[in-house]
Design a protein around this motif. Structure first.
Motif, PDB file in Angstrom:
ATOM      1  N   ALA A 313      -7.602   3.230   0.722  1.00 20.20           N
ATOM      2  CA  ALA A 313      -6.360   3.998   0.878  1.00 20.20           C
ATOM      3  C   ALA A 313      -6.646   5.459   1.191  1.00 20.20           C
ATOM      4  O   ALA A 313      -5.926   6.091   1.969  1.00 20.20           O
ATOM      5  N   ASP A 318      -3.924   2.808   5.497  1.00 16.20           N
ATOM      6  CA  ASP A 318      -3.357   1.651   4.798  1.00 16.20           C
ATOM      7  C   ASP A 318      -2.819   2.062   3.431  1.00 16.20           C
ATOM      8  O   ASP A 318      -3.401   2.921   2.748  1.00 16.20           O
ATOM      9  N   PRO A 319      -1.697   1.468   3.004  1.00 20.64           N
ATOM     10  CA  PRO A 319      -1.202   1.741   1.654  1.00 20.64           C
ATOM     11  C   PRO A 319      -2.125   1.123   0.608  1.00 20.64           C
ATOM     12  O   PRO A 319      -2.890   0.196   0.898  1.00 20.64           O
ATOM     13  N   TYR A 320      -2.025   1.637  -0.594  1.00 19.06           N
ATOM     14  CA  TYR A 320      -2.839   1.122  -1.703  1.00 19.06           C
ATOM     15  C   TYR A 320      -2.083  -0.001  -2.400  1.00 19.06           C
ATOM     16  O   TYR A 320      -0.887   0.122  -2.705  1.00 19.06           O
ATOM     17  N   SER A 339       0.885  -0.325  -6.519  1.00 23.75           N
ATOM     18  CA  SER A 339       0.955   0.001  -5.099  1.00 23.75           C
ATOM     19  C   SER A 339       1.284   1.480  -4.973  1.00 23.75           C
ATOM     20  O   SER A 339       1.878   2.080  -5.880  1.00 23.75           O
ATOM     21  N   ARG A 341       1.000   5.224  -1.983  1.00 18.48           N
ATOM     22  CA  ARG A 341       0.659   5.814  -0.696  1.00 18.48           C
ATOM     23  C   ARG A 341      -0.026   7.157  -0.921  1.00 18.48           C
ATOM     24  O   ARG A 341       0.255   7.855  -1.896  1.00 18.48           O
ATOM     25  N   LEU A 353      -2.276  10.740  -4.459  1.00 13.80           N
ATOM     26  CA  LEU A 353      -1.974   9.311  -4.373  1.00 13.80           C
ATOM     27  C   LEU A 353      -0.989   8.994  -5.484  1.00 13.80           C
ATOM     28  O   LEU A 353      -1.318   9.107  -6.663  1.00 13.80           O
TER      29      LEU A 353
END
Length: 738
Positions: A313, A318-320, A339, A341, A353
């Motif tokens: 990420a 890509d998103p986490y 989840s 970003r 994050l």
């Protein structure tokens, strides 16, 4: 009272106040370029008003010309502020038009300093004093106009074109709020610039004997722009309040749903958790922790993939997203689904994050339970002595057990979908599909038989039982069923049917044995008539002049009696014939008439009087004439035996045919001794009889024949004596059903 000085002072103070207010907003939010542009515009208005007061209070032509020259500088500053305001406020996308308007105004300012005393005058020769609004003002008396003066109105015109173009496009394509802003701001700028330009031109041309008052329309423009910016400020305040309310609701919703809000400051390497998260994970994260401390609290098996997901990420777009187990201080493991970003700075470096996590321990436990249940189901299904299958809501096969695969010697992929139909016997395929489709549409269980090809290429009969599946909420999920190889049972049924036909044949032979005397009489009578008629014909033909007409009548009688004997023999051959059932449309009246004709002599010998009661228009039935004749023979012989002890005139036999609720009913009624009480069903059991010499198989065979025809055979005891047997068969035509 000096109204001009008062009005100009109030206007300059208002502009200063508005400018300072929006300057403070810009200082707090440096990206608020519309506020900064507005501040520049208000500064230009203040300079413009100051230079205008210098023109009005000028005492010499040189002072008048200098103040007029400075007014154009203020106008340029105001124009720059307004153009920038429109550009940032409306987000314009025609930079060429914007730079054209700015360039024209810049050229006008340059010409203002290089072509004369100002852009309007090459030189001011003399001035004069006049009274205006109760105050002494300075007006132009003698002056030479600057030939470059049209560049001022041209610059104003291009400015108005730029503003009008932007406002019209926002009014046409924007939402209602954008339309209102375009109308207020754009309309005010175009209108007041036009008024100011016209007033300045008329005064410069000395058409209008009045002082320059161009700052008044510009002050109105500033007020309109300030009005809209105030709306923006109020809207921002409302938005901030809504955001606070939204944040409170989000916090409440997250707390109610036990959502964990988290944030990782990558530069400071600190992790923040919401109160819900701190309550779930207890002491280790009460005051925040580093990423290493966080990873240390993970289950050892989950640390590698969580670390990899975080790094992916950070170093990609890509998103986490990851699921992992976190160990509490008491050693208990909790499953989390997280989840988030990454936020980046201007250089693209990851700075923050943030995301959300939810405790999915219950879901994981449920998934484990489902997997265990599926494993148990698969083990039971694979070891079951039947073939098990499942289908989804689209009628596609989704599962077959090991027993099915062993039977067909195919792979699960070959059986999925509609692949299992490849092994169904071609003669059974359409019937099989139709039965399943009908049950599927009605969501009801079904039971069907079809042939399926075994691994050795041989077709085997299967009995397939399917039931619909429903979720706890009642949602239809498809079908589950089991299939059993019933080929051996089919063979046994065929053998049983063969033996039943054999027994029925033997029963017919035995029945005809009972009628042997009557049948002999039926044959002897026409043969005796044939013999006597033939002898009479011989005698007539031996005469010298035979009576040919009489001989012809004798020959006709011989033919008629021969046909009568032939019909008797034909019926005997049919009843003695050994073969499979041949179902075809029949009339029960015709079948009954044939049996009565066959038993005519026996009925006469027994003294039985037959009464026929046939309704008209009876529909046909589907049946085998030989088997139905066997049933009627048996019922009529039983009736005659039951009335054997009655007086000769008390032996009536009533045979009736009528239609009842879609069936054709044939009734045989006697006035015999009747049945023992409670034996109306038992008399149909094999080997049960009320006769001293009987075997007890006649009525059992009769009922099996009725059942094979889709009908039923019943008995009832009449009062005061006698028995009635009812043979009911489905009618082929039910339009006249009573």
């Amino acid at each position: 009272m000096n109204w001009l000085t008062l009005i100009w002072a109030v206007g300059m103070g208002a502009c200063l106040t508005l400018g300072l207010m929006h300057l403070s907003i810009w200082c707090r939010t440096t990206r608020a370029w519309a506020q900064l542009s507005y501040v520049i515009a208000t500064l230009g208005i203040m300079c413009m008003a100051a230079s205008e007061m210098g023109i009005i209070k000028a005492q010499t032509p040189e002072g008048f010309a200098g103040a007029a020259r400075l007014a154009h500088v203020a106008t340029g500053l105001f124009t720059f502020g307004c153009v920038a305001f429109v550009h940032h406020y409306f987000k314009t996308d025609r930079p060429w038009l914007m730079f054209t308007a700015l360039g024209a105004r810049l050229l006008a300012v340059l010409l203002n300093f290089t072509t004369g005393s100002s852009l309007h005058f090459r030189s001011v020769e003399s001035i004069q004093q006049s009274t205006f609004w109760g105050e002494q003002v300075t007006l132009v008396d003698q002056a030479v106009l600057n030939p470059w003066m049209p560049f001022g109105p041209l610059a104003s015109f291009l400015f108005m074109v730029y503003v009008a173009d932007t406002s019209i496009r926002h009014f046409r394509h924007g939402p209602p709020e954008s339309r209102r802003r375009a109308l207020v701001v754009g309309g005010a700028l175009v209108l007041f610039v036009c008024l100011a330009s016209v007033q300045v031109a008329l005064v410069a041309l000395q058409v209008l004997r009045a002082p320059f008052l161009f700052s008044l329309p510009f002050m109105a423009m500033v007020m309109a722009m300030g009005y809209e910016l105030s709306h923006e400020v109020l809207r921002a305040a409302r938005t901030a309040q809504e955001l606070r309310q939204y944040q409170e609701r989000l916090t409440l919703a997250a707390s109610s749903a036990r959502l964990v809000l988290w944030e990782w400051d990558i530069r400071a390497d600190r992790i923040w958790l919401s109160e819900t998260g701190r309550a779930i994970f207890a002491s280790g994260l009460q005051t925040g922790c580093t990423i290493q401390q966080f990873e240390d609290m993970l289950h050892p098996e989950d640390r590698p993939h969580v670390h990899a997901a975080l790094q992916s990420a950070i170093h990609s777009t890509d998103p986490y997203a990851s699921e992992y187990r976190m160990l509490r201080p008491d050693g208990a493991a909790r499953w989390l689904a997280a989840s988030g970003r990454v936020e980046r700075d201007a250089q693209g470096r990851a700075t923050l994050l943030r995301g959300v996590a939810i405790d999915v321990t219950a879901r994981k436990e449920a998934e484990d339970a489902v997997r265990d249940s599926e494993t148990r189901f698969r083990n039971m299904a694979d070891n079951a002595p039947v073939m098990i299958w499942m289908a989804d809501t689209e009628k596609h096969c989704t599962f077959v057990n090991k027993g099915w695969l062993d039977f067909t010697s195919r792979t699960p992929e070959q059986e999925m979908g509609h692949g299992w139909l490849d092994n169904v016997h071609p003669s059974d395929l359409d019937r099989c599909q139709q039965a399943f489709a009908t049950a599927f549409e009605k969501r009801e269980p079904f039971l069907m038989e079809y042939r399926l090809r075994r691994h050795d290429g041989q077709y085997r009969w299967l009995l397939d039982n399917g039931v619909p599946r429903f979720a706890t909420e009642g949602q239809f999920l498809g079908y589950i069923g089991s299939a059993l190889d019933v080929s051996a049972l089919k063979l046994a049924e065929a053998e049983t049917s063969r033996q039943r036909h054999e027994l029925a044949h033997l029963s017919r032979v035995a029945t005809l044995g009972e009628l042997s005397g009557s049948l002999a009489h039926e044959l002897n009578q026409p043969l005796a008539i044939v013999l006597s008629n033939a002898q009479a014909a011989q005698r007539l033909l031996a005469q010298p002049q035979p009576d040919l007409a009489e001989v012809r009548e004798i020959l006709n009688d011989i033919v008629s009696e021969d046909r009568r004997a032939g019909e008797v023999i034909k019926r005997l051959r049919a009843l003695l014939k050994h073969g499979e059932a041949n179902l075809q449309p029949l009339s029960l009246e015709q079948v009954t008439g044939e049996v009565l004709a066959l038993m005519r002599s026996d009925l006469i010998d027994r003294g039985v009087a037959v009464e026929r009661a046939f309704d008209r228009g009876m529909p046909a039935v589907s049946g085998d004439s030989v088997q139905l004749q066997q049933v009627l023979l048996n019922l009529m012989l039983n009736a005659c035996d039951a009335m054997a002890h009655n007086a000769p005139h008390e032996r009536p036999l009533r045979v009736a045919v009528q239609q009842v609720h879609g069936f054709v009913r044939l009734s045989v009624q006697d006035r015999g001794c009747g049945l023992p009480e409670g034996e109306t069903e038992r008399i149909f059991d094999p080997f049960f009889t009320t006769k001293r010499e009987g075997l007890g198989m006649g009525l059992a065979i009769c009922r099996s024949i009725a059942t094979a025809h889709g009908g039923r055979l019943t008995a009832e005891t009449r009062t005061p004596s006698g028995t009635t047997f009812h043979l009911e068969l489905p009618a082929l035509d039910t339009h006249d059903e009573s």
